[in-house]
Design a protein around this motif. Structure first.
Motif, PDB file in Angstrom:
ATOM      1  N   UNK A   1      16.191  15.115 -45.823  1.00 36.34           N
ATOM      2  CA  UNK A   1      15.904  15.650 -44.282  1.00 36.34           C
ATOM      3  C   UNK A   1      14.840  16.797 -44.412  1.00 36.34           C
ATOM      4  N   UNK A   2      14.889  17.453 -45.338  1.00 41.83           N
ATOM      5  CA  UNK A   2      13.812  18.749 -45.416  1.00 41.83           C
ATOM      6  C   UNK A   2      12.651  18.177 -45.839  1.00 41.83           C
ATOM      7  N   UNK A   3      12.164  17.079 -46.655  1.00 45.58           N
ATOM      8  CA  UNK A   3      11.211  16.565 -46.717  1.00 45.58           C
ATOM      9  C   UNK A   3      10.377  16.181 -45.604  1.00 45.58           C
ATOM     10  N   UNK A   4      11.353  15.561 -44.579  1.00 42.18           N
ATOM     11  CA  UNK A   4      10.661  14.973 -43.355  1.00 42.18           C
ATOM     12  C   UNK A   4      10.386  16.061 -42.626  1.00 42.18           C
ATOM     13  N   UNK A   5      11.012  17.251 -42.469  1.00 48.80           N
ATOM     14  CA  UNK A   5      10.467  18.425 -41.854  1.00 48.80           C
ATOM     15  C   UNK A   5       9.292  18.873 -42.246  1.00 48.80           C
ATOM     16  N   UNK A   6       9.485  19.053 -43.799  1.00 50.98           N
ATOM     17  CA  UNK A   6       8.191  19.864 -44.304  1.00 50.98           C
ATOM     18  C   UNK A   6       6.987  19.091 -43.947  1.00 50.98           C
TER      19      UNK A   6
ATOM     20  N   UNK B   1       3.730  20.266 -42.190  1.00 50.13           N
ATOM     21  CA  UNK B   1       2.423  20.155 -42.927  1.00 50.13           C
ATOM     22  C   UNK B   1       1.194  19.410 -41.554  1.00 50.13           C
ATOM     23  N   UNK B   2       1.830  18.392 -41.273  1.00 52.67           N
ATOM     24  CA  UNK B   2       1.050  17.660 -40.232  1.00 52.67           C
ATOM     25  C   UNK B   2       0.609  18.819 -38.977  1.00 52.67           C
ATOM     26  N   UNK B   3       1.299  19.814 -38.782  1.00 55.21           N
ATOM     27  CA  UNK B   3       1.282  20.487 -37.674  1.00 55.21           C
ATOM     28  C   UNK B   3       0.390  21.858 -38.140  1.00 55.21           C
ATOM     29  N   UNK B   4      -0.016  21.905 -39.432  1.00 56.01           N
ATOM     30  CA  UNK B   4      -0.806  22.792 -39.957  1.00 56.01           C
ATOM     31  C   UNK B   4      -0.125  24.058 -40.260  1.00 56.01           C
TER      32      UNK B   4
ATOM     33  N   UNK C   1       0.738  28.096 -44.116  1.00 53.91           N
ATOM     34  CA  UNK C   1      -0.593  28.015 -43.708  1.00 53.91           C
ATOM     35  C   UNK C   1      -1.257  29.114 -43.458  1.00 53.91           C
ATOM     36  N   UNK C   2      -0.557  29.826 -42.822  1.00 55.92           N
ATOM     37  CA  UNK C   2      -1.231  31.237 -42.152  1.00 55.92           C
ATOM     38  C   UNK C   2      -0.274  32.277 -42.633  1.00 55.92           C
ATOM     39  N   UNK C   3      -0.614  33.682 -42.288  1.00 58.72           N
ATOM     40  CA  UNK C   3       0.321  34.707 -42.822  1.00 58.72           C
ATOM     41  C   UNK C   3       1.355  34.605 -41.949  1.00 58.72           C
ATOM     42  N   UNK C   4       2.466  34.927 -42.416  1.00 60.08           N
ATOM     43  CA  UNK C   4       3.835  34.934 -41.725  1.00 60.08           C
ATOM     44  C   UNK C   4       3.777  35.716 -40.279  1.00 60.08           C
ATOM     45  N   UNK C   5       2.981  36.623 -40.299  1.00 65.08           N
ATOM     46  CA  UNK C   5       2.989  37.398 -39.181  1.00 65.08           C
ATOM     47  C   UNK C   5       1.925  36.799 -37.818  1.00 65.08           C
ATOM     48  N   UNK C   6       1.539  35.828 -38.119  1.00 62.85           N
ATOM     49  CA  UNK C   6       0.860  34.798 -37.340  1.00 62.85           C
ATOM     50  C   UNK C   6       1.374  33.757 -36.649  1.00 62.85           C
TER      51      UNK C   6
ATOM     52  N   UNK D   1       4.604  31.998 -34.909  1.00 66.67           N
ATOM     53  CA  UNK D   1       5.871  32.462 -34.029  1.00 66.67           C
ATOM     54  C   UNK D   1       6.874  31.422 -34.154  1.00 66.67           C
ATOM     55  N   UNK D   2       8.319  31.912 -33.682  1.00 69.86           N
ATOM     56  CA  UNK D   2       9.060  30.657 -33.657  1.00 69.86           C
ATOM     57  C   UNK D   2       8.684  29.791 -32.571  1.00 69.86           C
ATOM     58  N   UNK D   3       7.800  30.162 -31.523  1.00 70.36           N
ATOM     59  CA  UNK D   3       7.696  29.241 -30.572  1.00 70.36           C
ATOM     60  C   UNK D   3       6.713  28.239 -31.190  1.00 70.36           C
ATOM     61  N   UNK D   4       5.651  28.626 -32.097  1.00 70.22           N
ATOM     62  CA  UNK D   4       4.781  27.746 -32.808  1.00 70.22           C
ATOM     63  C   UNK D   4       5.729  26.578 -33.596  1.00 70.22           C
ATOM     64  N   UNK D   5       6.807  26.976 -34.461  1.00 67.04           N
ATOM     65  CA  UNK D   5       7.470  25.922 -35.092  1.00 67.04           C
ATOM     66  C   UNK D   5       8.386  25.111 -34.009  1.00 67.04           C
ATOM     67  N   UNK D   6       8.861  25.425 -32.978  1.00 62.47           N
ATOM     68  CA  UNK D   6       9.737  24.728 -32.310  1.00 62.47           C
ATOM     69  C   UNK D   6       8.606  23.798 -31.435  1.00 62.47           C
ATOM     70  N   UNK D   7       7.521  24.225 -31.009  1.00 60.11           N
ATOM     71  CA  UNK D   7       6.667  23.192 -30.482  1.00 60.11           C
ATOM     72  C   UNK D   7       6.144  22.182 -31.284  1.00 60.11           C
ATOM     73  N   UNK D   8       6.019  22.633 -32.460  1.00 59.97           N
ATOM     74  CA  UNK D   8       5.798  21.622 -33.561  1.00 59.97           C
ATOM     75  C   UNK D   8       6.732  20.568 -33.928  1.00 59.97           C
ATOM     76  N   UNK D   9       7.948  20.967 -33.726  1.00 62.36           N
ATOM     77  CA  UNK D   9       8.834  20.068 -34.204  1.00 62.36           C
ATOM     78  C   UNK D   9       9.661  19.191 -32.840  1.00 62.36           C
ATOM     79  N   UNK D  10       9.632  20.100 -31.631  1.00 63.24           N
ATOM     80  CA  UNK D  10      10.356  19.027 -30.416  1.00 63.24           C
ATOM     81  C   UNK D  10       9.414  19.312 -29.275  1.00 63.24           C
ATOM     82  N   UNK D  11       8.046  19.818 -29.235  1.00 60.56           N
ATOM     83  CA  UNK D  11       7.356  19.844 -28.324  1.00 60.56           C
ATOM     84  C   UNK D  11       7.639  21.076 -27.233  1.00 60.56           C
TER      85      UNK D  11
END
Length: 153
Positions: free
Chosen positions: A40-45, A49-52, A67-72, A74-84
């Motif tokens: 499952x993690x490979x699919x998530x990663x 990666x596709x979301x850069x 792909x960018x510094x951790x301070x740049x 946000x959790x919102x970026x990750x959620x949007x990449x995964x679920x819209x």
């Protein structure tokens, strides 16, 4: 709002990567540290990666890194990449949404929910998770939750 397993795993994996900015981590190591099913993690990663948001590094010392510094990131970026979008009502835009009669004020409730989520998720970065130092707004909201936890039969 419902946090999917996919999004939960993605944020946890990204937090691990944020703790290791100087070297890539192997997916197996991330999976083991966070108790995430490897396949499952490979699919998530791959999706991250596709979301850069992450990059993959080949070779014996390879793995994944942010792909960018951790301070740049946000959790919102990750959620949007995964679920819209963070909040949607039947896939309608909240701007200009109108209901009739007794439900007329409801669009303002949906807009307030979206704004509250954005305030928390857009102000919390992967660096915050990695250092364990959450923004004051998040700490305050978590305390409010703890003070108001309700029990259900």
């Amino acid at each position: 709002m419902r946090i999917s397993a996919r999004t939960d795993y993605a944020i946890r994996a990204m937090a691990e990567l944020a703790c290791s900015p100087d070297r890539p981590l192997k997916a197996e190591d991330i999976a083991g540290r966070q108790n995430i099913p490897g396949r499952f993690l490979f699919v998530v990663l791959s999706d991250l990666r596709q979301a850069r948001l992450v990059r993959s590094v080949r070779g014996p010392d390879g793995g994944y890194s942010l792909a960018r510094p951790a301070a740049e990131i946000t959790l919102a970026d990750v959620i949007r990449a995964m679920d819209g979008p963070l909040v949607s009502v039947r896939d309608l835009k909240l701007t200009g949404l109108e209901y009739q009669g007794a439900a007329a004020p409801l669009p303002d409730v949906w807009r307030a929910v979206r704004t509250s989520l954005r305030q928390v998720l857009e102000s919390t970065t992967l660096a915050d998770l990695a250092t364990g130092t959450l923004p004051e707004l998040v700490r305050d909201r978590a305390r409010d939750y703890d003070d108001d936890v309700r029990t259900y039969p």
